[in-house]
Design an enzyme around this catalytic site. Sequence first.
Site, PDB file in Angstrom:
ATOM      1  N   CYS A 136       0.852  -1.115  -0.045  1.00  0.00           N
ATOM      2  CA  CYS A 136       0.051  -0.038  -0.042  1.00  0.00           C
ATOM      3  C   CYS A 136       0.914   1.341   0.062  1.00  0.00           C
ATOM      4  O   CYS A 136       0.170   2.361  -0.263  1.00  0.00           O
ATOM      5  CB  CYS A 136      -0.924   0.015   1.223  1.00  0.00           C
ATOM      6  SG  CYS A 136      -1.983  -1.452   1.175  1.00  0.00           S
ATOM      7  N   ASN A 161      -9.914   0.027  -0.123  1.00  0.00           N
ATOM      8  CA  ASN A 161      -8.252  -0.035  -0.130  1.00  0.00           C
ATOM      9  C   ASN A 161      -7.944  -0.496  -1.453  1.00  0.00           C
ATOM     10  O   ASN A 161      -8.071  -1.614  -1.751  1.00  0.00           O
ATOM     11  CB  ASN A 161      -8.063  -0.823   1.226  1.00  0.00           C
ATOM     12  CG  ASN A 161      -6.588  -0.940   1.071  1.00  0.00           C
ATOM     13  OD1 ASN A 161      -5.881  -0.196   0.428  1.00  0.00           O
ATOM     14  ND2 ASN A 161      -5.934  -1.302   2.066  1.00  0.00           N
ATOM     15  N   HIS A 169      -3.346   7.263   2.919  1.00  0.00           N
ATOM     16  CA  HIS A 169      -3.826   5.947   2.488  1.00  0.00           C
ATOM     17  C   HIS A 169      -5.199   5.531   2.769  1.00  0.00           C
ATOM     18  O   HIS A 169      -5.806   6.027   3.850  1.00  0.00           O
ATOM     19  CB  HIS A 169      -2.799   4.964   2.857  1.00  0.00           C
ATOM     20  CG  HIS A 169      -3.389   3.607   2.428  1.00  0.00           C
ATOM     21  ND1 HIS A 169      -3.732   3.357   1.118  1.00  0.00           N
ATOM     22  CD2 HIS A 169      -3.221   2.410   3.117  1.00  0.00           C
ATOM     23  CE1 HIS A 169      -4.171   2.055   0.953  1.00  0.00           C
ATOM     24  NE2 HIS A 169      -3.684   1.444   2.174  1.00  0.00           N
TER      25      HIS A 169
END
Length: 333
Positions: A121, A290, A260
Amino acid sequence: MSPRRVSHPTRIGIIGLGMYVPPKVLTNHDLEKMVDTTDEWIQTRTGIRERHVADPGMTTSDLATKAAQQALKQAKLDPKDLDLLIVATATPDMLFPSTSCLVQQRLGATSAVCFDLSAACSGSMFAMITAQQYLLSGRYRNALVVGAEVLSGFIDWTDRSTCVLFGDGAGACVMAPVTRGGILATDMGSDGSAADLLCMPGGGSKHPPSHRSVDQRLHFLRMSGGEIFKLAVRRMADSATQVMKKAKLKPEHIGCFIPHQANIRIIEALAKWAKLPLEKMYMNLQRYGNTSAASNLIALYEAVQEGVITRGDHVVMVAFGAGLTWGSILLQW
Ligand code: UT7
């Protein structure tokens, strides 16, 4: 001296942005029919309402190419003039060749040097900081960074603790020397001691694909959600604080934070922990979930499109992911 070498620039900025998500939308209500979950649980525990998922056969390079084309167009850069192409992904089309080489071919970026970067990520932060270093050194004149994932192929759709969280997508940016604004400070970090908290154990040299690895479901993402939650908050808080300190700026000087997009509660806790104004935390995870390496670039793209970020604004991008990895970029738009 290489013909590509240019004099050492002092500041690197973003000159074009792009994003792409597959058309198919999977809502929380759709998930209610697949696992023992509710729209209410997902929304209150994560903030996510829906996510985009790729149709079978749609690959990470497909998504990456579309986002990249848009970013190149916005930057008014002919693909043939591109020097460097980095694709950040945890879900490459294949173990090799790199997804970036596949994207290069599709773009017609015949002069570009291409490689993939694996930081889960945090991938787009790591790739942008890597590109920045090449550009500052004068080695290359421009770079295209793409964060792209087709996570839906690596999710255990019977595991309610992970399958509700993720989505597919791609974000892209073209970077080049700029005379005003640009990247003012960066921060990166890694901690391999917690590698097992978020991983996909199968498919690599440790557990090459076999009947056994498939039977044991090793080719799916595994996560210790609660522990990752706490570490994500702490590491992103420290990293965002670091870049502001390096740039001698305070939270009140920042126009927009691009965290994020994993969980609304992580973003709220990050704001509290690092004393950042929650109203300046950009969020679009409601619609995408996500998207891992694509997350920060998709959020940046939409924040600019919506006019949340305007010329001259200071922006902090901050990410956290498997590895563990974390990173931040403070830039002036
Ligand atoms: O990009 C970095 C990678 N990922 C992340 O940053 C994600 C980090 N973690 C998280 O976002 C959160 O930890 C989760 C959303 C994964 C979980 O939220 P939580 O508040 O930490 O829930 P929990 O794991 O403590 O689970 C609470 C309960 C459990 O039931 P019991 O044991 O209390 O009876 C779970 O079984 O919620 C249950 N649960 C669910 N219930 C309905 C877990 N997933 C679901 C679900 N629907 N989808």
